[in-house]
Structures are given as C-alpha cells and as structure tokens.
Design an enzyme around this catalytic site. Structure first.
Site, mmCIF file in Angstrom:
data_model
loop_
_atom_site.group_PDB
_atom_site.id
_atom_site.type_symbol
_atom_site.label_atom_id
_atom_site.label_comp_id
_atom_site.label_asym_id
_atom_site.label_seq_id
_atom_site.Cartn_x
_atom_site.Cartn_y
_atom_site.Cartn_z
ATOM 1 N N CYS A 2 2.787 8.629 4.834
ATOM 2 C CA CYS A 2 3.180 7.440 4.065
ATOM 3 C C CYS A 2 4.261 7.827 3.069
ATOM 4 O O CYS A 2 4.413 8.985 2.735
ATOM 5 C CB CYS A 2 2.016 6.905 3.238
ATOM 6 S SG CYS A 2 0.682 6.270 4.231
ATOM 7 N N ARG A 16 5.223 0.720 -0.805
ATOM 8 C CA ARG A 16 5.063 1.848 0.114
ATOM 9 C C ARG A 16 5.237 1.463 1.572
ATOM 10 O O ARG A 16 5.181 0.280 1.941
ATOM 11 C CB ARG A 16 3.677 2.412 -0.099
ATOM 12 C CG ARG A 16 2.547 1.399 0.287
ATOM 13 C CD ARG A 16 1.861 1.673 1.593
ATOM 14 N NE ARG A 16 1.255 2.947 1.716
ATOM 15 C CZ ARG A 16 0.064 3.283 1.209
ATOM 16 N NH1 ARG A 16 -0.636 2.371 0.569
ATOM 17 N NH2 ARG A 16 -0.418 4.482 1.382
ATOM 18 N N ASN A 79 -2.178 9.554 1.899
ATOM 19 C CA ASN A 79 -2.949 10.656 2.455
ATOM 20 C C ASN A 79 -2.588 12.004 1.822
ATOM 21 O O ASN A 79 -1.419 12.283 1.567
ATOM 22 C CB ASN A 79 -2.697 10.738 3.965
ATOM 23 C CG ASN A 79 -3.976 10.534 4.730
ATOM 24 O OD1 ASN A 79 -4.983 10.070 4.189
ATOM 25 N ND2 ASN A 79 -3.953 10.899 5.994
HETATM 26 C C1 LIG Z 1 -4.665 6.540 5.861
HETATM 27 C C2 LIG Z 1 -4.003 5.740 4.737
HETATM 28 C C3 LIG Z 1 -2.888 6.574 4.166
HETATM 29 C C4 LIG Z 1 -1.684 6.577 5.079
HETATM 30 C C5 LIG Z 1 -1.280 7.927 5.451
HETATM 31 O O1 LIG Z 1 -0.884 8.705 4.645
HETATM 32 N N1 LIG Z 1 -1.463 8.180 6.785
HETATM 33 C C6 LIG Z 1 -1.522 9.182 7.709
HETATM 34 C C7 LIG Z 1 -1.398 10.682 7.527
HETATM 35 O O2 LIG Z 1 -0.614 11.188 6.754
HETATM 36 O O3 LIG Z 1 -2.115 11.394 8.212
HETATM 37 C C8 LIG Z 1 -4.986 5.348 3.635
HETATM 38 C C9 LIG Z 1 -4.296 4.636 2.469
HETATM 39 C C10 LIG Z 1 -5.328 3.685 1.843
HETATM 40 C C11 LIG Z 1 -6.602 4.013 2.581
HETATM 41 C C12 LIG Z 1 -7.740 2.965 2.579
HETATM 42 C C13 LIG Z 1 -8.115 2.580 1.144
HETATM 43 O O4 LIG Z 1 -8.356 3.732 0.350
HETATM 44 C C14 LIG Z 1 -9.329 1.642 1.117
HETATM 45 C C15 LIG Z 1 -10.528 2.158 1.932
HETATM 46 C C16 LIG Z 1 -11.274 3.274 1.230
HETATM 47 C C17 LIG Z 1 -12.469 3.772 2.027
HETATM 48 O O5 LIG Z 1 -13.050 4.868 1.360
HETATM 49 C C18 LIG Z 1 -12.027 4.213 3.411
HETATM 50 C C19 LIG Z 1 -11.343 3.085 4.127
HETATM 51 C C20 LIG Z 1 -10.137 2.510 3.368
HETATM 52 C C21 LIG Z 1 -9.761 1.223 4.112
HETATM 53 C C22 LIG Z 1 -8.958 3.530 3.340
HETATM 54 C C23 LIG Z 1 -8.533 3.960 4.758
HETATM 55 C C24 LIG Z 1 -7.342 4.938 4.761
HETATM 56 C C25 LIG Z 1 -6.128 4.366 3.998
HETATM 57 C C26 LIG Z 1 -5.587 3.173 4.797
#
Ligand SMILES: C[C@H](CCC(=O)NCC(=O)O)[C@H]1CC[C@H]2[C@@H]3[C@H](O)C[C@@H]4C[C@H](O)CC[C@]4(C)[C@H]3CC[C@]12C
Length: 325
Positions: A2, A16, A79
């Site tokens: 991200c 973002r 992440n």
């Molecule tokens: C995976 C992404 C970050 C994107 C990223 O950096 N991706 C891939 C990588 O580098 O490997 C993160 C950002 C916000 C996160 C969400 C939010 O924190 C809200 C929520 C929190 C819960 O503990 C888990 C699910 C949930 C819904 C999370 C799932 C993972 C998300 C969607």
C-alpha cells in the site's frame, strides 16, 4: 502493498492506495458523533468527532482501513508484515487493539499534536476482532490539515512515533530505514542531468526525462516509497479543487499496481483495489477503484453528523465511459 500520502496544495489531501489480492467488501462509511465506539479495554467513547473513511462494517462496528475526522485529522493503516508486534495487555497503560486504533485516535484528537499526546501511554495489544478477523500486522500514517504528519510503528523494541517530513508511507522496512534509503536517490531530478560522470567529456542526452533515469519503478515497498517521494514533492499545486484532486490522484496512481504485475501466490496477483483521498479542510472524500477510473466523492457534511446510525456508501465499481458520438 500500500501507499499513503499527504499532498499539500493550499489545502491538504490525505489518503492511500489499498493494494491486495482480495477485497473485504469495504465501503465509504461515516460514523456520526454520537455513535458509541466500544473498546475492549478502554472506556466507551459515547461522543466523539465524526469520521469518514473506507471501512468494513462488521456487527455494526466500522473497521476503518483509513479515514479522517471532521477536524481534518487523517489516519491510514498499512501492512507491516513480519515487523509489527502487538503486546499483551498491561495495567496502567492505554490498551488499544490495532482494529480500534483509528476510531480511538480520530474520535478524540483534532490534530497531530493532540494525537502525539494521546499516544504517550499507548500499548497496542494483541486482541483479535474475532476468530474470523484476526489482527493485521499494520503501521500507520497520521496527518492533519496543517500539514503535520507522523508514523506509528509497534515493533519488538516497543512503540515508536516518528515525525514524517515527507508525507509518504508504504510498507517494510521500518520508517527510519526508508528515510535512510532516500539519500541514495538525492540526485533524481525532473531536470536534465548534469554530467558529473566525466565532466570534461560531452555526453549527448538521447531522451527527455533523463534526470529520473535512476528512479526505482518496482512494485516493492522500498521502490514505491522513493518513487512516491519524487512524484509527490515535484507535483504542482493546482489553482482549484478540481486541479488539486486531479493532481492528487495522479500522485497515487503513479505507484498503483496493475493486475498481473505482483504475484503473491501462484497465479494470484495483488493489485490496487482502491485509491482514496480526503480534503482535510472540507471533509470531501474522493475515491477511484480498480474497475472505475472516475473520481467519486462523498461529502461528510452532507451527512447528518448527529444521527444515530452509520451512513454507508457502497463503492461505485462500474467503469464509466463518456461516449462522444
Ligand atoms: C491488508 C491491508 C493493508 C494493505 C497492504 O499493505 N497489503 C498487502 C501487503 O503489503 O502484503 C490492511 C489495511 C487495513 C486492514 C483492515 C483493517 O485494519 C480493519 C480490519 C481489522 C481486523 O483486525 C482484520 C480485518 C480488517 C478488515 C483489516 C484487514 C487488512 C487491511 C485491509
């Protein structure tokens, strides 16, 4: 992966790219001021700043990925795999789980200075939202409408709050290492290069844009950090909201991931699911999705911020083509 940015052009724009291989069913969610935020280990916030952002609503709880409050404080979780460390609950500390962290800060702080104060006794704890939605290894960019920004990282060595002079965050490594690496790219420039390789010999330039020949272009987080710093800090300020928003999305899309370029498992590709940005002064939240390049907007102040219910706006995912004949 991200990328999160703070773009300054009169007003400040924060948001973002969310890059991932699966979608969680997120939408634009406005949490009004009197919608209670329950925390596992902290007192409920019954009255707080209203928040707009991208969230997954689960059991009536808005799990924010990123967002901003009505005072113009923004925050995004990115992440931080393998480096994020969340601790057991500790007596005497403000014990907050990562999934509660965005409402905890945006609900109570109007700017980065207040957020820094709130973080002084923070302990980010390892409590899952549920068995299905376990903790994500995140770090955060926080920015305000005066242009200040910080990074929060919780690692084995403790909680770290760094001033962020560049207004960019990607993923690993730790923020100080990203800043150190930037020094390697100081000579990257929008202007033609000066021949310091062999100053007495003439080297013909064969192309425009040679000043950025050494700019990294990979999908990895270190390359995106450098590329985004160059893009953002050389982006012009527009003369209107329309120009600023257009410039802002060009900055984010410069590091977007197209399908097919970042293979995270055999035949599975991470891609930029959405890009979003909020004008921190006005509360207008803009976004594009992978499928729809049109910029969509939700204005926070067009929602009743004293309502009792969440306001939810499903993402517009259909491509819109302006047929001219
Ligand atoms: C995976 C992404 C970050 C994107 C990223 O950096 N991706 C891939 C990588 O580098 O490997 C993160 C950002 C916000 C996160 C969400 C939010 O924190 C809200 C929520 C929190 C819960 O503990 C888990 C699910 C949930 C819904 C999370 C799932 C993972 C998300 C969607």
């Amino acid at each position: 992966m991200c990328t999160s940015i703070l773009y300054t052009a009169g007003d400040h724009y924060f948001g973002r790219n969310l890059d991932l291989e699966v979608s969680f069913g997120q939408e634009v969610v406005v949490t009004p001021r009197d919608y209670p935020f329950d925390f596992r280990k902290m007192p409920t916030l019954n009255h707080h700043y209203a928040i707009i952002g991208m969230a997954l609503v689960k059991d009536n709880y808005p799990l924010y990925f990123d967002g901003a409050n009505e005072e113009g404080l923004g925050m995004a979780g990115l992440n931080f795999a393998g480096l994020a460390h969340f601790s057991p609950v500790e007596d005497g500390k403000d014990n907050v789980s990562p999934f509660e962290f965005i409402p905890y800060v945006l609900g109570q702080c109007k700017d980065v200075a207040e957020a820094k104060k709130l973080l002084t006794n923070l302990n980010l704890v390892n409590i899952n939202f549920s068995d299905q939605l376990q903790l994500s290894p995140l770090h955060w960019l926080i920015a305000d409408r005066q242009g200040a920004s910080i990074v929060v990282e919780s690692t084995q060595s403790g909680l770290h709050v760094y001033d962020n002079p560049v207004g960019v965050l990607t993923n690993n490594p730790e923020f100080p290492s990203q800043m150190t690496n930037l020094a390697n790219y100081q000579s990257v420039s929008p202007a033609d290069p000066v021949n310091t390789l062999m100053p007495k010999k003439e080297l013909k330039t064969y192309s425009r844009g040679l000043g950025s020949h050494m700019l990294p272009g990979g999908m990895d987080s270190e390359s995106r950090f450098v590329k985004e710093c160059f893009t953002l800090h050389n982006a012009p300020a527009g003369g209107s909201e329309l120009e600023n928003v257009t410039n802002y999305f060009h900055c984010l899309h410069a590091v977007e991931q197209q399908k097919g370029l970042d293979e995270v498992a055999p035949d599975t590709f991470e891609y930029t699911i959405y890009s979003d940005g909020i004008n921190l002064a006005t509360g207008t939240f803009y976004y594009t999705t992978y499928e729809n390049n049109q910029i969509n907007a939700v204005q926070m102040h067009n929602v009743d911020l004293d309502a009792k219910k969440l306001a939810q706006f499903p993402l517009v995912k259909e491509q819109v083509i302006n047929n001219q004949n």
